[in-house]
Every structure is written in C-alpha cells, then in structure tokens.
Design a protein around this motif. Structure first.
Motif, PDB file in Angstrom:
ATOM      1  N   UNK A 208     -47.280  -2.332  -4.269  1.00 50.59           N
ATOM      2  CA  UNK A 208     -46.000  -1.660  -4.505  1.00 50.59           C
ATOM      3  C   UNK A 208     -44.946  -2.305  -3.785  1.00 50.59           C
ATOM      4  N   UNK A 209     -43.740  -2.529  -4.679  1.00 47.19           N
ATOM      5  CA  UNK A 209     -42.588  -3.325  -3.870  1.00 47.19           C
ATOM      6  C   UNK A 209     -41.319  -2.254  -3.884  1.00 47.19           C
ATOM      7  N   UNK A 210     -40.655  -2.504  -2.789  1.00 45.65           N
ATOM      8  CA  UNK A 210     -39.300  -1.505  -2.837  1.00 45.65           C
ATOM      9  C   UNK A 210     -38.105  -2.691  -3.098  1.00 45.65           C
ATOM     10  N   UNK A 211     -37.189  -2.336  -4.082  1.00 45.66           N
ATOM     11  CA  UNK A 211     -36.275  -3.430  -4.519  1.00 45.66           C
ATOM     12  C   UNK A 211     -34.812  -2.415  -4.186  1.00 45.66           C
ATOM     13  N   UNK A 245     -37.271   8.423  -5.887  1.00 45.70           N
ATOM     14  CA  UNK A 245     -37.807   8.582  -4.787  1.00 45.70           C
ATOM     15  C   UNK A 245     -36.963   8.192  -3.627  1.00 45.70           C
ATOM     16  N   UNK A 246     -36.163   7.339  -3.608  1.00 43.75           N
ATOM     17  CA  UNK A 246     -35.175   6.734  -2.443  1.00 43.75           C
ATOM     18  C   UNK A 246     -33.880   6.671  -3.161  1.00 43.75           C
ATOM     19  N   UNK A 247     -33.066   7.128  -2.418  1.00 47.83           N
ATOM     20  CA  UNK A 247     -31.640   7.050  -2.710  1.00 47.83           C
ATOM     21  C   UNK A 247     -30.883   5.680  -3.420  1.00 47.83           C
ATOM     22  N   UNK A 248     -31.486   4.675  -2.478  1.00 53.52           N
ATOM     23  CA  UNK A 248     -30.714   3.531  -3.032  1.00 53.52           C
ATOM     24  C   UNK A 248     -31.808   2.389  -3.530  1.00 53.52           C
ATOM     25  N   UNK A 249     -32.949   2.647  -3.204  1.00 53.22           N
ATOM     26  CA  UNK A 249     -33.756   1.638  -3.688  1.00 53.22           C
ATOM     27  C   UNK A 249     -34.834   2.068  -4.666  1.00 53.22           C
ATOM     28  N   UNK A 250     -35.276   0.926  -5.532  1.00 56.51           N
ATOM     29  CA  UNK A 250     -36.338   1.377  -6.679  1.00 56.51           C
ATOM     30  C   UNK A 250     -37.628   1.027  -6.130  1.00 56.51           C
ATOM     31  N   UNK A 251     -38.663   1.757  -6.556  1.00 58.37           N
ATOM     32  CA  UNK A 251     -40.014   1.544  -6.406  1.00 58.37           C
ATOM     33  C   UNK A 251     -40.773   0.862  -7.578  1.00 58.37           C
ATOM     34  N   UNK A 252     -41.301  -0.292  -7.439  1.00 58.29           N
ATOM     35  CA  UNK A 252     -42.258  -0.650  -8.569  1.00 58.29           C
ATOM     36  C   UNK A 252     -43.327  -1.192  -8.226  1.00 58.29           C
ATOM     37  N   UNK A 253     -44.279  -0.860  -9.121  1.00 57.54           N
ATOM     38  CA  UNK A 253     -45.903  -1.317  -8.842  1.00 57.54           C
ATOM     39  C   UNK A 253     -46.356  -2.569  -9.511  1.00 57.54           C
ATOM     40  N   UNK A 254     -46.904  -3.425  -9.083  1.00 55.21           N
ATOM     41  CA  UNK A 254     -47.806  -4.333  -9.861  1.00 55.21           C
ATOM     42  C   UNK A 254     -48.957  -3.727 -10.379  1.00 55.21           C
ATOM     43  N   UNK A 255     -49.460  -3.941 -11.696  1.00 52.92           N
ATOM     44  CA  UNK A 255     -50.590  -3.388 -12.112  1.00 52.92           C
ATOM     45  C   UNK A 255     -51.525  -4.381 -12.546  1.00 52.92           C
TER      46      UNK A 255
END
Length: 271
Positions: A208-211, A245-255
């Motif tokens: 999981x990455x936060x961007x 999920x977060x006001x300023x950050x995107x959540x991205x998964x590597x699958x």
C-alpha cells in the motif's frame, strides 16, 4: 447512508461474521465501490483479465472454488459458470445482491465459510484469555474434488479484522504473537488452496502506498512479511483517492497475481 443501514440490517449474517465485523466491512466496501466505480475500473478489468487467463490453464468442466468472492466486483462470474460445471463462491457472508445474482445461475453454489479456520479458535482464546491460536485450518468442503481454486484479493485481508478484535479484547498481546498468528493465517490459506484443488491461483494486494500530489510518501508491505516470489502479473489499484480515506493523500495498492499457487507454497517456511 440509508442504503447502507438497510443493507446492514437485512443481510443474513452468521454470528462469527457479525462478531468480527465482516458485515460492516462488506457494507462499507460496497459503498466505497459505488463512490469510486470509475476509478476502480482499471483494477476490476485487470482482475477479470487475470482470472480469464488463469482458467485457461485448466480443462473445462469440474468444480471451481472462489475464495473471497465478496461482492463479485473482481470476479467474472458468468465467465466461470460458462467454463465449469459448478462454481462454489466461498466467503464469510453473502449480500442479498450476490444471492440474487447467484440464484439466476443454476451451477452456482454459495458457501458461508471461514477460509482461514482461525475465527472460532480465536474467539475462544479471546473469551478465555488464552494465547492466540496457531494450530488451525479451514474445514473440509464436501462434494467432488475441485479442478481449480482461486483466491480473490483475500490474502492480505485475512488477519486484519481478527487483529482488530485482538486489539480490542487483548491489547497487551505481544507484537510477535500477533505476527505469528497473522502468518499462520496467510500461510495456511495458501497451503489449503494448493491442497484443495488440482490447480490454484491467487491475486492479492502486495503493498500500500500513500501519495501526496503524485509523490509516494509512504509504502507498507501488505503480505505480513511472507516471502512471496515475484508475481506473474501485476497492476496498480487506486483504491482511495483523496479525500476518500485521507483528506490530502491518495491510497494506492500494488496488486500481484500468481497463476500456479503450488509453486508459491513450495517455497514457504513452516508455520
């Protein structure tokens, strides 16, 4: 919110699934999917493509087990029913929408199943103040042997709700004991799938990455330190763009997806 409340109140749910929060999680996932349907579309297409490629590696006919079938977002159900004689959808519970969809397909069977086998012994351990269990396994499934088994974005998720219950009921449990429990869940799931079918495949999020504004600020492993080989195929899933999920950050998964689970389990250390 009204739709989610009605779904929560009217969905048939086994006691263990309700106790550990699987009903609320299912309702929340459906709501997120409705909000993010367009953004999830590339991920859903990649899942369907992986499944379609995986089933081409086995002969048509026979039975298939789909572990973690969920809301059938990532499962090309009609493709499976056209290729196999029976499709068994296994999950902790099944929504009314899934039940309606399955009712229109005569070779689909719904199975309420803890695919880890950990929840009942964990509930007993938490009730009795005992150490977290490690010697558990999923129950057998009756019927003819499975020609193919598929784990759908389930591996990383297996320990999450159980560990939340541990935090609520036994917050002083050592981290090492929690990790050992989690590893037994994920390793046991992989070995069970490999043993239950002639051939098995799996796709799961692996990190999981936060961007923030397109720049990665944090990366977390999602496979509990399990030494998995490189996946056969991989893709990115923008699961929760801000402010989901977060006001300023995107959540991205590597699958990652593996077509032959037996090769994965052969390299696993003992639990």
């Amino acid at each position: 919110m009204l739709r989610e409340a009605i779904e929560y109140l009217t969905t048939p749910c086994p006691p263990l699934a309700r106790r550990f929060g699987y009903l609320g999680e299912m309702v929340a996932l459906g709501a997120r999917y409705r909000r993010q349907k367009r953004g999830w579309a590339p991920h859903v297409a990649a899942c369907h493509r992986f499944v379609e490629q995986a089933i081409q590696r086995v002969e048509p006919g026979g039975r298939i087990l789909v572990a973690g079938s969920g809301l059938l977002i990532e499962v090309p159900l009609e493709t499976l029913t056209a290729r196999f004689d029976e499709v068994v959808l296994a999950d902790m519970l099944h929504s009314r929408a899934v039940r309606r969809r399955a009712a229109g397909l005569p070779n689909v069977r719904l199975l309420e199943l803890d695919v880890s086998g950990a929840l009942a012994p964990l509930a007993a351990a938490l009730d009795n103040g005992a150490p977290l269990p490690t010697g558990f396994e999923p129950p057998p499934i009756d019927g003819e042997p499975f020609r193919f088994a598929l784990s759908c974005n389930l591996l990383s998720q297996l320990p999450l709700l159980p560990l939340e219950a541990v935090e609520r009921r036994a917050p002083h449990t050592p981290d090492a004991e929690r990790l050992s429990f989690a590893l037994c869940m994920v390793q046991g799931h992989l070995r069970w799938l490999s043993d239950i079918a002639e051939r098995a495949a799996l796709f799961t999020d692996i990190d999981s990455s936060w961007l923030h504004r397109g720049t990665v600020t944090e990366v977390e492993d999602s496979t509990w330190g399990l030494p998995l080989p490189a996946p056969d195929v991989s893709w990115l899933w923008d699961i929760a763009p801000a402010p989901e999920q977060h006001r300023r950050h995107d959540l991205r998964h590597s699958v990652g997806g593996w077509f032959d689970l037996q090769e994965v389990t052969s390299a696993l250390p003992p639990c």
